[in-house]
Design an enzyme around this catalytic site. Structure first.
Site, PDB file in Angstrom:
ATOM      1  N   GLU A   1      46.317  38.126  33.597  1.00 37.92           N
ATOM      2  CA  GLU A   1      45.299  39.160  33.448  1.00 37.92           C
ATOM      3  C   GLU A   1      45.668  40.225  32.400  1.00 37.92           C
ATOM      4  OE1 GLU A   1      44.800  40.395  37.472  1.00 37.92           O
ATOM      5  OE2 GLU A   1      43.720  38.571  38.048  1.00 37.92           O
TER       6      GLU A   1
ATOM      7  N   LYS B   1      41.695  36.033  47.713  1.00 37.79           N
ATOM      8  CA  LYS B   1      42.707  35.887  46.662  1.00 37.79           C
ATOM      9  C   LYS B   1      44.092  36.252  47.174  1.00 37.79           C
ATOM     10  CE  LYS B   1      43.654  37.518  41.934  1.00 37.79           C
ATOM     11  NZ  LYS B   1      43.101  38.307  40.809  1.00 37.79           N
TER      12      LYS B   1
ATOM     13  N   ASP C   1      47.550  47.100  35.419  1.00 35.91           N
ATOM     14  CA  ASP C   1      46.408  46.408  36.039  1.00 35.91           C
ATOM     15  C   ASP C   1      46.451  46.604  37.557  1.00 35.91           C
ATOM     16  OD1 ASP C   1      44.437  44.736  36.917  1.00 35.91           O
ATOM     17  OD2 ASP C   1      45.090  42.981  35.809  1.00 35.91           O
TER      18      ASP C   1
END
Length: 649
Positions: A216, A116, A240
Site C-alpha cells: 500500500e 481483512k 498509512d
C-alpha cells in the site's frame, strides 16, 4: 532410508539476484474494442487497481483519455465500498457494501466486517480480540485459518474477501461497460507471506487474475505522483493508518526506480481500535458492561456511534448523541485525544524504527505522505508532522490514494509506463534450520524483492540419501525462537561419504512477497521445490516481539550460536576421527589408537558436561594435534599405493 536435517558443515558462499532495471512484460495478442463508457477505442483489456481495505474498499482504473487514475463511482453510489458482507436468512446471494451496512444493527450475527484482520490468521493469533466481533469466530483448536459461522455454514476470511472483490469487480464492469478480469491488489507492507497468499486466493475466487500484490505505501507514493518523472530523486516516508492496519515505509525514488529502504508497522492497529477505546470509555462511563454481554445489537450500535464520533471530532470540539433507550453519549476532542494517544504513540515508535532500519534521520526525508482514512484524525496529523519535523502531505483523498496508486501500477504492468520499476522489501529474515537448531539466514530482513538467494550445504552422515529442510522466518539465532513456515524432504540423493554431496538451497521471493524454496543436489541433479503457503500468519504482537527480541537478546543469541557451532564442530570431529581409526587401524600403533580413544572420550565428556566454548575448543585442539601426524602418515601411504605402477610424465 533415513531422513535427517540439512547440516551446513561446509557453506559454500552466497549469491543474489537483482531485478533488472526494467521489467520484461509478456506480450499478449492485441484486442481492439470500444469502451462504451468513455466512447474511446480500447486497445487492450482493462487492468484495475483494487484497495481491499479493512473498513472500506474501492477500485480504480486509468482513464484512457487523460491517462490519469480515477476511482470508479458506479451509479453515483460513491467510490467507497464498505467492506461489509451480509448473508440473508433465506439463503439468497450475499449483500456487499453500502446495502449490507445497515444489517450491522438489525442482523449483526449474519453480517461480517473487518475481515481483512482475519486473513492468514488462526484463532490463537486473535488473542482476546475474537470476542470483540459481532459475529461468531470458531475456535477449532487447529493451526488452520479461522472460520466464521453464519447460520449453519462456515466461511473462511478468503471466502468473505472474495465476496467483497466480486462486488468491486461487478461495479467496475457495470461502470466501464467492459469485462474486468485482471487486477492489481494492494496489501499492507507488513502483511506476511500467508496474508499475501490469502489475498491472492481471494482474488482468484472472485474470478480475477491477480497480476501483482503491491504494498500500500508504494501504491500511495505512485498516486502522489512521486517517481513518475525519470529525473526525480526523492526519499519519502509513507504513513498509512487505515481502519485495521498500520504501516510506515521509507522509500527512495531515483530515475523511475522505487526502492523500499525499510518498512515497519502493526497489522492490528487502526481506526477500529480508536472506535473500540471509545466504546470502552462509554461502557465504563454509563455502567453498560453488564448489558453488553451477548447483546450484539447494542455492541454494534455503540461501535457505529463511536465511528461517527471519531469522524465528527475531526471537525468539531464535542460530540453528543444517545443510544436506543435514551442513554446520552458525550465525548470532547480533548478526551478523545487522551484515549487514543497510546495508539498514536505506537505508530510513532514504528516510524522511528523504520528510520533506524533505513539508516536515515528525519532530516533526510523530502516528504511525508499520509494514507488511510484514520489520518484525518487531527491528533494523528499533528503527531506525525511533529515527529518528522515537516508538514505531512494530505493533499489527496486518503481513502482513495491507495487504489489510485494500484491503478498506476496496473498501467505499468500493462506496459504503458516503461520507465518505472518498483522494488519492495521483505519485513522479516527467511532462512533454514541447520545442525544444533540454528537459524541460517538466506534472505535478510528488508531485502529488496523480487530476489533470489541461496547457500550450499552438504551431508553429515555417510550414505545419507535424504535431507529434511525446515524453513523459518524471524530474527533470532535459534529456530525455536522463530516461526516455522514449512518443511520438506530432498529425497533420492546418491549414497556418498559425508561432506561429498553438494546441495544448493535457493530461496526465490517473488514480487508479491510469496516464497518458493528449492533444493538441488548438484552431482545427481536431484531436486525438490515447495511454494510456501502457511495456513496462518503472525499476529502484530509476534512480529513486533520478534524484532524487539532480536535486539534485546542479541548478545546472548551470539553466545548461544557460538556454543552450538563449537559443539557441532566437536561432534563432527568425533565422528570423523572414530571413522578414520576404524578404517585405518592397520596403519596405527596400539599407543596411537589408545591415546586417540582416550582423547575422543575426553571430548565426549566435556560435551556431556555442557562445557563452555573455550573448554570445548581446547579439547578439540588437543585431539587435532594428536591425530594430525598419523592422519598425514596414512594419507601418504594411500597416495603411495595409488601411484604404484604408474609413471608421471
Amino acid at each position: 532410508m533415513q531422513s535427517v536435517r540439512a547440516y551446513s558443515i561446509y557453506p559454500r558462499g552466497r549469491f543474489a539476484y537483482r531485478a533488472p532495471r526494467r521489467l520484461r512484460l509478456t506480450l499478449f495478442m492485441a484486442k481492439v474494442a470500444i469502451n462504451l463508457s468513455t466512447g474511446s477505442l480500447q486497445q487492450e483489456e482493462i487492468i484495475v487497481g483494487i484497495d481491499l481495505g479493512t473498513t472500506n474498499s474501492l477500485v480504480a482504473y486509468i482513464h484512457p483519455d487523460g491517462r490519469q487514475p480515477v476511482a470508479i463511482n458506479d451509479q453515483g453510489r460513491g467510490s467507497i465500498v464498505p467492506s461489509v458482507v451480509h448473508f440473508p436468512a433465506d439463503g439468497e446471494a450475499p449483500i456487499v457494501g453500502n446495502e449490507a451496512k445497515p444489517y450491522l444493527l438489525t442482523n449483526p450475527e449474519n453480517t461480517i466486517y473487518s475481515v481483512k484482520r482475519l486473513l492468514g490468521k488462526n484463532y490463537g493469533d486473535l488473542g482476546g480480540h475474537a470476542a470483540q466481533y459481532g459475529y461468531k469466530i470458531i475456535d477449532d483448536n487447529s493451526e488452520g485459518m479461522v472460520k466464521i459461522r453464519v447460520g449453519d455454514r462456515f466461511y473462511s476470511p478468503i471466502d468473505l474477501s472474495a465476496e467483497i472483490l466480486k462486488e468491486l469487480r461487478a461495479r467496475a464492469e457495470h461502470a466501464l461497460k467492459t469485462p474486468v478480469n485482471r487486477a492489481v491488489i494492494t496489501v499492507p507492507a507488513y502483511f506476511n507471506d500467508s496474508q499475501r497468499q490469502a489475498t491472492r486466493d481471494a482474488g482468484r475466487l472472485a474470478g480475477l487474475d491477480v497480476l501483482r500484490i503491491v504494498n500500500e505505501p508504494t501504491a500511495a507514493a505512485l498516486a502522489y505522483g512521486i517517481g513518475l518523472s525519470p529525473d526525480e530523486e526523492k526519499t519519502v516516508a509513507v504513513y498509512d493508518l487505515g481502519g485495521g492496519t498500520f504501516d510506515v515505509s521509507i522509500l527512495r525514488i531515483q530515475q523511475g526506480i522505487f526502492e523500499v529502504l525499510s518498512t515497519n508497522g502493526d497489522t492490528y492497529l487502526g481506526g477500529d481500535d480508536m472506535d473500540r477505546l471509545l466504546v470502552e470509555h462509554w461502557t465504563g462511563q454509563l455502567g453498560l458492561a453488564s448489558q453488553l454481554g451477548g447483546n450484539i445489537p447494542l455492541q454494534q450500535e455503540l461501535r457505529l456511534l463511536a465511528e461517527q464520533a471519531k469522524k465528527h471530532l475531526s471537525q468539531h470540539d464535542d460530540f453528543q448523541d444517545e443510544l436506543t433507550g435514551g442513554s446520552a453519549l458525550r465525548i470532547s476532542k480533548a478526551e478523545f485525544n487522551a484515549l487514543i494517544q497510546p495508539l498514536v504513540d505506537r505508530t510513532i515508535t514504528s516510524c522511528r524504527q523504520a528510520l533506524t532500519d533505513a539508516q536515515l534521520s528525519t532530516a533526510d526525508l523530502d516528504a511525508v505522505l499520509l494514507v488511510g482514512g484514520s489520518t484525518r484524525v487531527p491528533l494523528v496529523y499533528e503527531s506525525v508532522s511533529t515527529f518528522f519535523g515537516q508538514q505531512a502531505n494530505n493533499s489527496l483523498n486518503p481513502d482513495e490514494v491507495v487504489a489510485l496508486g494500484a491503478a498506476i501500477q496496473a498501467d505499468i504492468l500493462a506496459g504503458n509506463r516503461r520507465d518505472v520499476l518498483l522494488l519492495d522489501v521483505t519485513p522479516l529474515t527467511l532462512g533454514i534450520e541447520t545442525m544444533g537448531g540454528l537459524m541460517d539466514p538466506i534472505i535478510g530482513r528488508n531485502s529488496k524483492i523480487p530476489t533470489k538467494a541461496g547457500r550450499q550445504y552438504t551431508t553429515s552422515v555417510d550414505g545419507q540419501v535424504n535431507l529434511k529442510i525446515s524453513v523459518y522466518q524471524g530474527e533470532r539465532d535459534l529456530v525455536r525462537e522463530n516461526r516455522k513456515l514449512a518443511e520438506f524432504d530432498l529425497r533420492g540423493i546418491p549414497a556418498m561419504p559425508a561432506g561429498l554431496p553438494k546441495v544448493d538451497v535457493n530461496f526465490i521471493l517473488n514480487a508479491d512477497g510469496i516464497l518458493k524454496v528449492e533444493a538441488i543436489e548438484l552431482r545427481s541433479n536431484t531436486r525438490q521445490a515447495v511454494e510456501i503457503k502457511p495456513q496462518n500468519g503472525l499476529t502484530d504482537e509476534q512480529v513486533e516481539q520478534m524484532l524487539m527480541d532480536s535486539l534485546v537478546h542479541a548478545k546472548e543469541d551470539v553466545a548461544a550460536r557460538m556454543i552450538i557451532e563449537t559443539r557441532t564442530m566437536a561432534e563432527q570431529l568425533i565422528y570423523q576421527v572414530e571413522r578414520f581409526v576404524d578404517k585405518n587401524s592397520q596403519y596405527l600403533t596400539e599407543e596411537e589408537i589408545h591415546e586417540t580413544a582416550a582423547q575422543v572420550q575426553n571430548l565426549k565428556d566435556v560435551l556431556a558436561a555442557n562445557g563452555d566454548k573455550d573448554a570445548i575448543m581446547r579439547t578439540v585442539d588437543t585431539l587435532e594435534e594428536l591425530t594430525s601426524p598419523f592422519a598425514e602418515r596414512v594419507m601418504n601411504i594411500s597416495i603411495k599405493q595409488a601411484m604404484q605402477g604408474k609413471r608421471i610424465e
